[in-house]
Design a protein around this motif. Sequence first.
Motif, PDB file in Angstrom:
ATOM      1  N   LYS A   1     -28.163  -0.048  -4.916  1.00 59.37           N
ATOM      2  CA  LYS A   1     -28.050  -1.000  -3.812  1.00 59.37           C
ATOM      3  C   LYS A   1     -28.431  -2.357  -4.367  1.00 59.37           C
ATOM      4  CE  LYS A   1     -30.590   1.499  -1.003  1.00 59.37           C
ATOM      5  NZ  LYS A   1     -31.222   2.124   0.163  1.00 59.37           N
ATOM      6  N   ASN A   2     -27.965  -3.391  -3.717  1.00 58.43           N
ATOM      7  CA  ASN A   2     -28.308  -4.740  -4.151  1.00 58.43           C
ATOM      8  C   ASN A   2     -27.903  -5.017  -5.603  1.00 58.43           C
ATOM      9  OD1 ASN A   2     -29.287  -7.278  -4.173  1.00 58.43           O
ATOM     10  ND2 ASN A   2     -31.186  -6.753  -3.082  1.00 58.43           N
ATOM     11  N   LEU A   3     -26.605  -4.935  -5.815  1.00 59.11           N
ATOM     12  CA  LEU A   3     -26.006  -5.127  -7.136  1.00 59.11           C
ATOM     13  C   LEU A   3     -26.484  -6.385  -7.842  1.00 59.11           C
ATOM     14  CD1 LEU A   3     -23.499  -4.161  -8.956  1.00 59.11           C
ATOM     15  CD2 LEU A   3     -22.207  -5.879  -7.716  1.00 59.11           C
ATOM     16  N   TYR A   4     -26.746  -7.427  -7.076  1.00 59.25           N
ATOM     17  CA  TYR A   4     -26.972  -8.742  -7.673  1.00 59.25           C
ATOM     18  C   TYR A   4     -28.313  -8.856  -8.396  1.00 59.25           C
ATOM     19  CZ  TYR A   4     -23.221  -8.917  -4.466  1.00 59.25           C
ATOM     20  OH  TYR A   4     -22.078  -8.590  -3.808  1.00 59.25           O
ATOM     21  N   HIS A   5     -29.139  -7.864  -8.204  1.00 58.74           N
ATOM     22  CA  HIS A   5     -30.392  -7.856  -8.945  1.00 58.74           C
ATOM     23  C   HIS A   5     -30.347  -6.844 -10.085  1.00 58.74           C
ATOM     24  CE1 HIS A   5     -31.644  -9.668  -5.086  1.00 58.74           C
ATOM     25  NE2 HIS A   5     -32.277 -10.472  -5.911  1.00 58.74           N
ATOM     26  N   LYS A   6     -29.181  -6.391 -10.407  1.00 58.23           N
ATOM     27  CA  LYS A   6     -29.065  -5.300 -11.375  1.00 58.23           C
ATOM     28  C   LYS A   6     -28.403  -5.736 -12.683  1.00 58.23           C
ATOM     29  CE  LYS A   6     -30.657  -1.946  -8.639  1.00 58.23           C
ATOM     30  NZ  LYS A   6     -30.828  -2.625  -7.360  1.00 58.23           N
ATOM     31  N   ILE A   7     -28.669  -6.957 -13.098  1.00 58.05           N
ATOM     32  CA  ILE A   7     -28.065  -7.458 -14.329  1.00 58.05           C
ATOM     33  C   ILE A   7     -28.335  -6.538 -15.523  1.00 58.05           C
ATOM     34  CG2 ILE A   7     -29.987  -9.129 -14.498  1.00 58.05           C
ATOM     35  CD1 ILE A   7     -26.537  -9.461 -16.151  1.00 58.05           C
ATOM     36  N   ASN A   8     -29.530  -5.929 -15.546  1.00 52.20           N
ATOM     37  CA  ASN A   8     -29.860  -5.048 -16.670  1.00 52.20           C
ATOM     38  C   ASN A   8     -28.937  -3.839 -16.777  1.00 52.20           C
ATOM     39  OD1 ASN A   8     -31.816  -6.528 -17.861  1.00 52.20           O
ATOM     40  ND2 ASN A   8     -33.465  -5.687 -16.566  1.00 52.20           N
ATOM     41  N   ILE A   9     -28.482  -3.365 -15.623  1.00 55.23           N
ATOM     42  CA  ILE A   9     -27.557  -2.224 -15.630  1.00 55.23           C
ATOM     43  C   ILE A   9     -26.286  -2.600 -16.390  1.00 55.23           C
ATOM     44  CG2 ILE A   9     -26.026  -0.841 -14.148  1.00 55.23           C
ATOM     45  CD1 ILE A   9     -28.274  -0.693 -12.146  1.00 55.23           C
ATOM     46  N   PHE A  10     -25.742  -3.770 -16.087  1.00 56.33           N
ATOM     47  CA  PHE A  10     -24.529  -4.200 -16.781  1.00 56.33           C
ATOM     48  C   PHE A  10     -24.799  -4.420 -18.270  1.00 56.33           C
ATOM     49  CE2 PHE A  10     -23.261  -5.180 -12.462  1.00 56.33           C
ATOM     50  CZ  PHE A  10     -21.946  -4.777 -12.464  1.00 56.33           C
ATOM     51  N   LYS A  11     -25.941  -5.028 -18.567  1.00 55.91           N
ATOM     52  CA  LYS A  11     -26.280  -5.287 -19.971  1.00 55.91           C
ATOM     53  C   LYS A  11     -26.303  -3.999 -20.782  1.00 55.91           C
ATOM     54  CE  LYS A  11     -28.951  -9.579 -20.057  1.00 55.91           C
ATOM     55  NZ  LYS A  11     -30.328 -10.094 -20.079  1.00 55.91           N
ATOM     56  N   GLN A  12     -26.866  -2.952 -20.165  1.00 60.48           N
ATOM     57  CA  GLN A  12     -26.935  -1.669 -20.872  1.00 60.48           C
ATOM     58  C   GLN A  12     -25.559  -1.046 -21.068  1.00 60.48           C
ATOM     59  OE1 GLN A  12     -29.339   0.665 -18.220  1.00 60.48           O
ATOM     60  NE2 GLN A  12     -31.091  -0.706 -18.477  1.00 60.48           N
ATOM     61  N   LEU A  13     -24.661  -1.286 -20.114  1.00 67.27           N
ATOM     62  CA  LEU A  13     -23.420  -0.514 -20.087  1.00 67.27           C
ATOM     63  C   LEU A  13     -22.257  -1.192 -20.791  1.00 67.27           C
ATOM     64  CD1 LEU A  13     -23.567   0.737 -16.396  1.00 67.27           C
ATOM     65  CD2 LEU A  13     -24.099   2.042 -18.453  1.00 67.27           C
ATOM     66  N   ILE A  14     -22.365  -2.498 -21.028  1.00 64.29           N
ATOM     67  CA  ILE A  14     -21.223  -3.211 -21.591  1.00 64.29           C
ATOM     68  C   ILE A  14     -21.490  -3.582 -23.044  1.00 64.29           C
ATOM     69  CG2 ILE A  14     -19.853  -5.341 -21.415  1.00 64.29           C
ATOM     70  CD1 ILE A  14     -20.288  -5.126 -18.379  1.00 64.29           C
ATOM     71  N   SER A  15     -20.586  -3.164 -23.923  1.00 63.27           N
ATOM     72  CA  SER A  15     -20.830  -3.420 -25.347  1.00 63.27           C
ATOM     73  C   SER A  15     -19.915  -4.525 -25.895  1.00 63.27           C
ATOM     74  CB  SER A  15     -20.627  -2.141 -26.149  1.00 63.27           C
ATOM     75  OG  SER A  15     -19.283  -1.721 -26.040  1.00 63.27           O
TER      76      SER A  15
ATOM     77  N   LEU B   1     -16.272 -11.972  -5.715  1.00 64.95           N
ATOM     78  CA  LEU B   1     -15.998 -12.364  -7.100  1.00 64.95           C
ATOM     79  C   LEU B   1     -17.026 -13.363  -7.641  1.00 64.95           C
ATOM     80  CD1 LEU B   1     -14.226 -12.006  -9.558  1.00 64.95           C
ATOM     81  CD2 LEU B   1     -12.845 -13.932  -8.778  1.00 64.95           C
ATOM     82  N   LYS B   2     -17.309 -14.397  -6.848  1.00 66.64           N
ATOM     83  CA  LYS B   2     -18.217 -15.443  -7.320  1.00 66.64           C
ATOM     84  C   LYS B   2     -19.602 -14.861  -7.616  1.00 66.64           C
ATOM     85  CE  LYS B   2     -19.398 -20.206  -6.264  1.00 66.64           C
ATOM     86  NZ  LYS B   2     -19.399 -21.262  -5.245  1.00 66.64           N
ATOM     87  N   THR B   3     -20.047 -13.996  -6.711  1.00 67.72           N
ATOM     88  CA  THR B   3     -21.390 -13.428  -6.882  1.00 67.72           C
ATOM     89  C   THR B   3     -21.440 -12.534  -8.123  1.00 67.72           C
ATOM     90  OG1 THR B   3     -21.100 -13.150  -4.502  1.00 67.72           O
ATOM     91  CG2 THR B   3     -23.265 -12.653  -5.414  1.00 67.72           C
ATOM     92  N   ILE B   4     -20.392 -11.770  -8.351  1.00 64.59           N
ATOM     93  CA  ILE B   4     -20.349 -10.917  -9.556  1.00 64.59           C
ATOM     94  C   ILE B   4     -20.372 -11.796 -10.803  1.00 64.59           C
ATOM     95  CG2 ILE B   4     -18.921  -9.352 -10.935  1.00 64.59           C
ATOM     96  CD1 ILE B   4     -19.658  -7.654  -8.811  1.00 64.59           C
ATOM     97  N   LYS B   5     -19.590 -12.862 -10.771  1.00 64.36           N
ATOM     98  CA  LYS B   5     -19.570 -13.770 -11.925  1.00 64.36           C
ATOM     99  C   LYS B   5     -20.972 -14.343 -12.177  1.00 64.36           C
ATOM    100  CE  LYS B   5     -14.776 -15.281 -12.347  1.00 64.36           C
ATOM    101  NZ  LYS B   5     -13.824 -16.385 -12.266  1.00 64.36           N
ATOM    102  N   ASN B   6     -21.678 -14.641 -11.072  1.00 63.08           N
ATOM    103  CA  ASN B   6     -23.026 -15.207 -11.200  1.00 63.08           C
ATOM    104  C   ASN B   6     -24.005 -14.273 -11.910  1.00 63.08           C
ATOM    105  OD1 ASN B   6     -22.637 -17.734 -10.190  1.00 63.08           O
ATOM    106  ND2 ASN B   6     -23.164 -17.191  -8.071  1.00 63.08           N
ATOM    107  N   ILE B   7     -23.765 -12.972 -11.752  1.00 57.42           N
ATOM    108  CA  ILE B   7     -24.645 -11.999 -12.423  1.00 57.42           C
ATOM    109  C   ILE B   7     -24.702 -12.277 -13.920  1.00 57.42           C
ATOM    110  CG2 ILE B   7     -24.889  -9.556 -13.073  1.00 57.42           C
ATOM    111  CD1 ILE B   7     -23.767  -8.761 -10.425  1.00 57.42           C
ATOM    112  N   PHE B   8     -23.562 -12.720 -14.460  1.00 53.64           N
ATOM    113  CA  PHE B   8     -23.452 -12.871 -15.914  1.00 53.64           C
ATOM    114  C   PHE B   8     -23.762 -14.298 -16.386  1.00 53.64           C
ATOM    115  CE2 PHE B   8     -20.840  -9.254 -14.754  1.00 53.64           C
ATOM    116  CZ  PHE B   8     -21.314  -8.299 -15.630  1.00 53.64           C
TER     117      PHE B   8
END
Lengths: 361, 361
Positions: free
Chosen positions: B19-33, B50-57
């Motif tokens: 839940k609350n994807l926008y605080h889960k930047i670490n999840i993406f960091k772990q999963l994307i090589s 889209l904008k919010t997802i882009k903001n994660i990165f």
Amino acid sequence: MTKYCITINDVNYPVKIIKNLYHKINIFKQLISTKQIIIITNKTIKTFYLKTIKNIFKNTVIKIDSIIIPDGEKYKNLSIINNIITKLLKKKYTKNITLLALGGGVIGDITGFVASIYKRGVQFIQVPTTLLSQVDSSIGGKVGVNHILGKNMIGTFYKPTSVIINLDFLKTLPKRELYSGFAEVIKYSIILDKAFFNWLENNINLLLQLNKEAIEYCVYKCCKLKLKIVSIDEKEKKSLRTLLNFGHTFGHAIETYMCYGTWLHGEAISVGIAIATKISELKKQITSKEANRIITLLKQAHLPIKGPFEMKPNHYITYMINDKKNINNKINLILPISIGKSIIYQNIDIKTITLAISYLK
Amino acid sequence: MTKYCITINDVNYPVKIIKNLYHKINIFKQLISTKQIIIITNKTIKTFYLKTIKNIFKNTVIKIDSIIIPDGEKYKNLSIINNIITKLLKKKYTKNITLLALGGGVIGDITGFVASIYKRGVQFIQVPTTLLSQVDSSIGGKVGVNHILGKNMIGTFYKPTSVIINLDFLKTLPKRELYSGFAEVIKYSIILDKAFFNWLENNINLLLQLNKEAIEYCVYKCCKLKLKIVSIDEKEKKSLRTLLNFGHTFGHAIETYMCYGTWLHGEAISVGIAIATKISELKKQITSKEANRIITLLKQAHLPIKGPFEMKPNHYITYMINDKKNINNKINLILPISIGKSIIYQNIDIKTITLAISYLK
């Protein structure tokens, strides 16, 4: 009737090299587990072989259908894939079919790609009819089509059920296509096997005359070399399979620039081999003596070593930047460092590439 | 900020329910090589997320690009695949990229199929935004597109690098799409898990109101059920995965006949479940009491049990003959034999099919 049949089992599908296909019904019976075969071939091969292939299955329970597509690399695109799938769906074919690729590299790549995506995958058999497809493209499971922006940019890794290489097909192959096939043959020897290169130098004239023993050994040797690589690095995740792309970076640039089909694949690869060899010489990776032996062998096989007149060095560079081997926008090239040995040269400078192309203009 | 994150590792890629994807930047960091992500999404989702997802990165080394495609099942075809590949090639993307599917089943199927064929395969991540894609289509590696002659007739099996299921997305999902998702939820319970069916009967109202605990359990349970099947029978070579197609034979007929998108996938599947259940009752495979419980639960989820008025029984039959499950032109159907248990019923007669459809007109 000859009983000639060599089976190579180096990967998890059999590669059979035979002569006199029409007496080999048992081979097909062993290899095909479906009751419906759809032969995919082109207009040219249809005239020579379709009827006879169909006759092989007469008096068997196997039903044969065929789809005829236009002849040539320029038709190897998504549009033809859609056309073939429409035909298969209209005839209500289930997943329980075998597609049989009867033709050269283009037919093999198209048929294999359709097999990999029709209803998420059906069986397919490669029956290559050209030297180039017999020694190279029918083996290894790379299938796909071209995009206007690059060769083989759309595709999958998808294994055939088996590969049946009938050497007799080479008798009706136009000379230009035969020569084209030798580009891939020579490629294997340069990157992997010095003794084979020496043998080719001594036997090139016999091969061009389609001497039976010479051709048998040559096709067998190439299949063995390719299968060894594919068995270790099927999906090109290690650098080993990448070596097979020697000459292809420049070759694909020529084919794409010239709108697919004007230059035969092997002709373009021959120029690519010559350019890469020249780059290697300029970079002092290979001796001038060995570089000259490579160029001489290509010429003896009636292959070109100069690219199309209208292509300037920057035309090659543009296409090369989009090459599948590149990582993070650096141009990597496969270079021979001696006959029988090659490396992936990382991040090569554009100046040397330009110089090598200019040398060969 | 909630720390909610369940990871399921039942197959060889992680499925994370958060839940609350926008605080889960670490999840993406772990999963994307890879250092380049291309988000593929549609116009509707773009507005919301889209904008919010882009903001994660933002403030990371990962570069983000996006490709926006039209919204709807009717665009899930080879033509859109070609358009996306052209865009990727024009930007000269190498194999070293990750495609991120941000959307429902259509976006996931399209993105995964492009990932499987672009330069013979690049990485992709599923970020499903609808209930239906969260509980079903984002998991299991089936990707592909429709053909005018049949749904999902072109495709591959291609595994995502990971699946990230953000439950918060469901809050903005239109009600009709939410209900549609419950068709697949109910499907799992009928074919595989009686206790889950009983739980659904007791909790359907909480689920429709998106009660937090109920939805969490429901999505988790469906993912576990699907992953168990996929881990045993990934490529549908045993009969196990075939069971997941319960309701889909009729459902696909409706979607194809109605030209994709008029009926939502889950709505068509709901009618398919109803018809298959009726056939099972007529064939005395399931009791009338249990058949009625199934129909009642579908209705409680605001799902249709009658097909489009204009579709006659023979319209269904025509499409069914081309179904991927058929072998040698016999129509096979998945039928429930009791709640929680189902079988593949071989070679079903057209009379019973017609009768069942007529009952539900």
